[in-house]
Scaffold this active site. Structure first.
Site, PDB file in Angstrom:
ATOM      1  N   VAL A   8     -18.508  -8.939  -6.021  1.00 61.47           N
ATOM      2  CA  VAL A   8     -18.747  -9.963  -7.048  1.00 61.47           C
ATOM      3  C   VAL A   8     -17.669 -11.031  -6.957  1.00 61.47           C
ATOM      4  O   VAL A   8     -16.472 -10.731  -6.969  1.00 61.47           O
ATOM      5  CB  VAL A   8     -18.738  -9.347  -8.462  1.00 61.47           C
ATOM      6  CG1 VAL A   8     -18.953 -10.439  -9.514  1.00 61.47           C
ATOM      7  CG2 VAL A   8     -19.816  -8.282  -8.595  1.00 61.47           C
ATOM      8  N   GLU A  34     -28.857 -20.365   2.978  1.00 60.50           N
ATOM      9  CA  GLU A  34     -29.542 -19.780   4.131  1.00 60.50           C
ATOM     10  C   GLU A  34     -30.821 -20.544   4.433  1.00 60.50           C
ATOM     11  O   GLU A  34     -31.313 -21.327   3.607  1.00 60.50           O
ATOM     12  CB  GLU A  34     -29.886 -18.316   3.831  1.00 60.50           C
ATOM     13  CG  GLU A  34     -28.702 -17.440   3.475  1.00 60.50           C
ATOM     14  CD  GLU A  34     -27.802 -17.174   4.670  1.00 60.50           C
ATOM     15  OE1 GLU A  34     -28.272 -17.352   5.819  1.00 60.50           O
ATOM     16  OE2 GLU A  34     -26.631 -16.804   4.459  1.00 60.50           O
ATOM     17  N   ALA A  65       0.820  -1.219   0.000  1.00 56.44           N
ATOM     18  CA  ALA A  65       0.000   0.000   0.000  1.00 56.44           C
ATOM     19  C   ALA A  65       0.848   1.262   0.000  1.00 56.44           C
ATOM     20  O   ALA A  65       0.339   2.355  -0.230  1.00 56.44           O
ATOM     21  CB  ALA A  65      -0.916   0.004   1.216  1.00 56.44           C
ATOM     22  N   LYS A  84     -24.979  -9.391  -8.893  1.00 54.90           N
ATOM     23  CA  LYS A  84     -23.586  -9.476  -9.339  1.00 54.90           C
ATOM     24  C   LYS A  84     -23.469  -9.234 -10.842  1.00 54.90           C
ATOM     25  O   LYS A  84     -22.531  -8.567 -11.294  1.00 54.90           O
ATOM     26  CB  LYS A  84     -23.018 -10.842  -8.964  1.00 54.90           C
ATOM     27  CG  LYS A  84     -22.948 -11.066  -7.469  1.00 54.90           C
ATOM     28  CD  LYS A  84     -22.621 -12.513  -7.132  1.00 54.90           C
ATOM     29  CE  LYS A  84     -22.640 -12.753  -5.635  1.00 54.90           C
ATOM     30  NZ  LYS A  84     -22.451 -14.181  -5.280  1.00 54.90           N
ATOM     31  N   ALA A  92     -17.620  -0.175  14.286  1.00 51.24           N
ATOM     32  CA  ALA A  92     -18.959   0.091  14.815  1.00 51.24           C
ATOM     33  C   ALA A  92     -19.930  -0.969  14.330  1.00 51.24           C
ATOM     34  O   ALA A  92     -19.960  -1.297  13.139  1.00 51.24           O
ATOM     35  CB  ALA A  92     -19.436   1.483  14.385  1.00 51.24           C
ATOM     36  N   ARG A 141     -23.976  -2.903  15.652  1.00 52.43           N
ATOM     37  CA  ARG A 141     -25.088  -2.807  16.602  1.00 52.43           C
ATOM     38  C   ARG A 141     -24.821  -3.592  17.875  1.00 52.43           C
ATOM     39  O   ARG A 141     -25.383  -3.300  18.923  1.00 52.43           O
ATOM     40  CB  ARG A 141     -26.376  -3.298  15.947  1.00 52.43           C
ATOM     41  CG  ARG A 141     -26.842  -2.447  14.764  1.00 52.43           C
ATOM     42  CD  ARG A 141     -26.988  -0.979  15.138  1.00 52.43           C
ATOM     43  NE  ARG A 141     -27.544  -0.182  14.051  1.00 52.43           N
ATOM     44  CZ  ARG A 141     -27.528   1.142  14.004  1.00 52.43           C
ATOM     45  NH1 ARG A 141     -26.948   1.832  14.975  1.00 52.43           N
ATOM     46  NH2 ARG A 141     -28.047   1.787  12.982  1.00 52.43           N
ATOM     47  N   ARG A 142     -23.956  -4.618  17.778  1.00 48.54           N
ATOM     48  CA  ARG A 142     -23.583  -5.370  18.978  1.00 48.54           C
ATOM     49  C   ARG A 142     -22.173  -5.918  18.806  1.00 48.54           C
ATOM     50  O   ARG A 142     -21.688  -6.091  17.690  1.00 48.54           O
ATOM     51  CB  ARG A 142     -24.569  -6.516  19.248  1.00 48.54           C
ATOM     52  CG  ARG A 142     -24.570  -7.601  18.182  1.00 48.54           C
ATOM     53  CD  ARG A 142     -25.592  -8.680  18.493  1.00 48.54           C
ATOM     54  NE  ARG A 142     -25.544  -9.760  17.514  1.00 48.54           N
ATOM     55  CZ  ARG A 142     -24.743 -10.811  17.616  1.00 48.54           C
ATOM     56  NH1 ARG A 142     -23.922 -10.927  18.662  1.00 48.54           N
ATOM     57  NH2 ARG A 142     -24.740 -11.759  16.694  1.00 48.54           N
ATOM     58  N   ILE A 164     -12.122 -13.536  -6.174  1.00 46.27           N
ATOM     59  CA  ILE A 164     -11.650 -13.489  -7.557  1.00 46.27           C
ATOM     60  C   ILE A 164     -11.571 -12.022  -8.000  1.00 46.27           C
ATOM     61  O   ILE A 164     -12.580 -11.318  -7.974  1.00 46.27           O
ATOM     62  CB  ILE A 164     -12.603 -14.250  -8.498  1.00 46.27           C
ATOM     63  CG1 ILE A 164     -12.867 -15.661  -7.984  1.00 46.27           C
ATOM     64  CG2 ILE A 164     -12.038 -14.298  -9.914  1.00 46.27           C
ATOM     65  CD1 ILE A 164     -13.967 -16.397  -8.738  1.00 46.27           C
ATOM     66  N   GLY A 175     -17.111 -16.521   1.387  1.00 43.59           N
ATOM     67  CA  GLY A 175     -16.317 -16.958   2.526  1.00 43.59           C
ATOM     68  C   GLY A 175     -15.603 -15.804   3.192  1.00 43.59           C
ATOM     69  O   GLY A 175     -15.377 -14.747   2.589  1.00 43.59           O
TER      70      GLY A 175
END
Length: 457
Positions: free
Chosen positions: A158, A216, A61, A231, A71, A73-74, A162, A328
Site C-alpha cells: 500500500v 498500463e 537489522a 489497497k 528465481a 521464469r526468465r 510511505i 516506483g
C-alpha cells in the site's frame, strides 16, 4: 575476553566507512538469508538497495541482510543480481532449506499465492509487495503464518514507500482509529489532476498517462478502482483490527468524470479526487472507493499527480497524514527492505484480527452529494427540484444555475442545474434522484458524485 575481542572485530569489519556508524550491532550474527521470487522492477530495487548499503542495513537489522538466491521464469539481460544465484525454478527456491525468508515480487494471484503458502508452511516468513494477494487472500495466509509461527509482512503493498501500514499497527497503536481516507492510486490521481488543471478530457489525460508510463496499456485496474480497492481493503483491515474484506467493498472508477464536473466543482470550492475511505459505522464499517468532491483546502485536494496520501483520524492523536511516492522501483523496494529489517530484528508481531467489523452496504453511507441536472429552460424548474429533494428531507447546501445552453444532441435549449446537498443517506438520495429523473423538466441522466469532508463526523 577473547570472545569479546572477536565480536568487536566482527562488528568493525562489517562497518562501512561511508556509513558513519559505530560498531554494527549484531553483525556477528549469521546473515538473514533471503530468497527472492521475481526479477521485475521492484525485485531489482530490493537487490540494488541491499547491494548498495550492506553495512548500514546490517546496523539497522542487527544482522546482515543477504540475498542468496533469485528465481524468475526468465533472466532479464539488464538485471544485476549483486552476487545472488539465479534459477528459473520458483518452487525449488521456496523449498530450499538454507533460506530463512522469502520475498515475493511476482505480483498477481497465481502462482504467487501457492508459492507464499508453501513458504509459510515450510516455516519461512514472507515479505510481499502484492496488494491483490493480500487483499484477496490475506485472511488465509495470515492464518497459515500464525499456524507455523512465522510472519507475513506487506508494508510495500500500500502506498509504495510511505510507511503507512507501520503507522497504523505501531505508531498509532494507542489509538482507536475512527476513520481514514486516501488517494492510493497514482494513475487515477494523475488523470484527474490533468483534467482539473489542464482542462483535458478523461480520454486525453489517460493517453498522456500511458505515454508517460503512469498507466498500463490496459488501465482498467487503475481507472476502474480495483487497485485502490485492494489497497483500501488492507488499510481498513489494519486500521480497524478486522478481516480483509475486498470482495465486499463498493467500487467506482473515474471514467464518467467530465471536465464540466471539474469546472463546477472548482466554482463550488471543491476538487474531484478518486478516494478510498473507511469509517466506523453503527452497523459495521463504511468502506468504499469512488470519485468524490473534496474541499479545496483539504490535504487530499492538494495531492496532485502520481503522489499518494493517506489521512487517518484517531481518538488520541487526532488527525495524522502520510504523503509520498505511491509506486516506483526504489520507493516500493524501500518498503520491502524495511520489512526485512523488522523481521531480522524480530520486532514484527503477528497480526490478530480482534474485531468482526464488515463493510456495510453503500446504501447505508451518509455524505453530501453533487448533482448535475440537465433541465429544460422553463419557469419553476428549480422549485420542482427543491420540492422533490425536500420530500426526502434532503437540504441544499449550494447551487449553480447556468444561463441557457443548447443541447448538442437535440438542439433544444437547456439550463444545467448543479447543486450540492447536505449529508444524507445514500438510499434516500437514490430514491430522490429517481424521482428527479422522472420530472418532465429534467431531460437525461442526473450525474451524481459524492461529497466528502474527511473529518471525524
Amino acid at each position: 575476553m577473547e570472545k569479546s575481542a572477536q565480536n568487536t572485530a566482527d562488528h568493525q569489519s562489517a562497518r562501512g566507512p561511508e556509513d558513519g556508524y559505530g560498531p554494527v550491532l549484531g553483525s556477528a550474527l549469521a546473515p538473514l538469508r533471503i530468497g527472492l521470487l521475481g526479477l521485475g522492477t521492484v525485485a531489482q530495487g530490493v537487490l540494488d538497495i541491499i547491494g548498495a548499503q550492506p553495512a548500514r542495513l546490517a546496523a539497522r537489522a542487527q544482522r546482515p541482510l543477504q540475498v542468496d538466491a533469485v528465481a524468475s521464469r526468465r533472466l532479464r539481460e539488464e538485471a544485476t543480481l549483486h552476487g545472488a544465484r539465479f534459477s528459473t525454478d520458483l518452487e525449488a527456491l521456496v523449498a530450499e532449506p538454507a533460506l530463512d525468508l522469502i520475498v515475493e515480487c511476482i505480483g498477481g494471484i497465481e502462482p504467487a499465492r501457492s508459492l507464499v503458502a508453501a513458504a509459510l508452511t515450510a516455516g519461512k516468513s514472507v515479505v510481499t509487495a502484492n496488494k491483490a494477494l493480500i487483499a484477496e487472500h490475506g485472511n488465509e495466509l495470515e492464518a497459515l503464518a500464525a499456524q507455523h509461527d512465522v510472519r507475513l509482512a506487506y508494508e510495500a503493498a500500500v502506498a509504495g514507500g510511505i510507511p503507512v501500514l507501520n503507522a497504523l499497527t505501531a505508531g498509532l497503536s494507542a489509538n482507536r482509529i475512527d476513520w481514514l481516507a486516501g488517494i492510493i492510486n497514482g494513475t487515477s490521481n494523475y488523470i484527474l489532476t490533468a483534467m482539473a488543471q489542464g482542462g483535458q478530457s478523461f480520454a486525453e489525460a489517460l493517453a498522456d498517462a500511458q505515454r508517460l508510463g503512469y498507466a498500463e496499456a490496459d488501465p482498467t485496474f487503475d481507472v476502474g478502482g480495483i487497485d485502490a480497492a485492494h489497497k483500501l481493503a488492507i488499510l481498513a483491515a489494519l486500521a480497524f483490527d478486522t478481516q480483509f474484506a475486498f470482495a465486499q467493498l463498493p467500487v467506482e472508477g473515474i471514467e464518467q468524470v467530465t471536465p464540466e464536473d471539474m469546472d463546477y466543482a472548482q466554482q463550488l470550492g471543491y476538487v474531484i479526487k478518486h478516494v478510498g475511505l473507511a469509517r466506523r459505522h453503527e452497523q459495521g464499517l463504511d468502506a468504499r472507493v469512488h470519485p468524490a468532491l473534496v474541499p479545496k483546502e483539504a490535504l487530499l485536494a492538494r495531492t496532485d499527480g502520481v503522489t499518494n496520501a493517506v489521512v487517518v483520524g484517531g481518538d488520541a492523536v487526532g488527525i495524522t497524514a502520510y504523503v509520498g511516492p505511491g509506486a516506483g522501483r526504489l520507493p516500493t523496494a524501500s518498503a520491502v527492505v524495511a520489512d526485512l529489517v523488522a523481521l531480522a530484528r524480530d520486532v514484527l508481531p503477528p497480526r490478530i484480527a480482534t474485531e468482526s467489523l464488515r463493510p456495510v452496504g453503500i446504501e447505508q453511507a451518509r455524505c453530501g452529494y453533487y448533482l448535475h441536472l440537465p433541465c429544460l429552460d422553463e419557469p419553476g424548474v428549480f422549485a420542482k427540484v427543491a420540492t422533490v429533494l425536500g420530500a426526502f428531507d434532503i437540504s441544499i447546501d449550494s447551487v449553480i444555475q447556468r444561463e441557457q445552453a443548447v443541447d448538442r444532441a437535440s438542439g433544444s435549449p437547456r439550463v444545467p442545474v448543479v447543486l450540492i446537498t447536505h449529508r444524507v443517506a445514500e438510499a434516500a438520495l437514490r430514491q430522490a434522484v429517481a424521482e428527479l429523473e422522472a420530472l418532465p423538466a429534467v431531460v437525461g441522466t442526473v450525474r451524481v458524485i459524492r461529497v466528502e469532508q474527511f473529518d471525524d463526523r
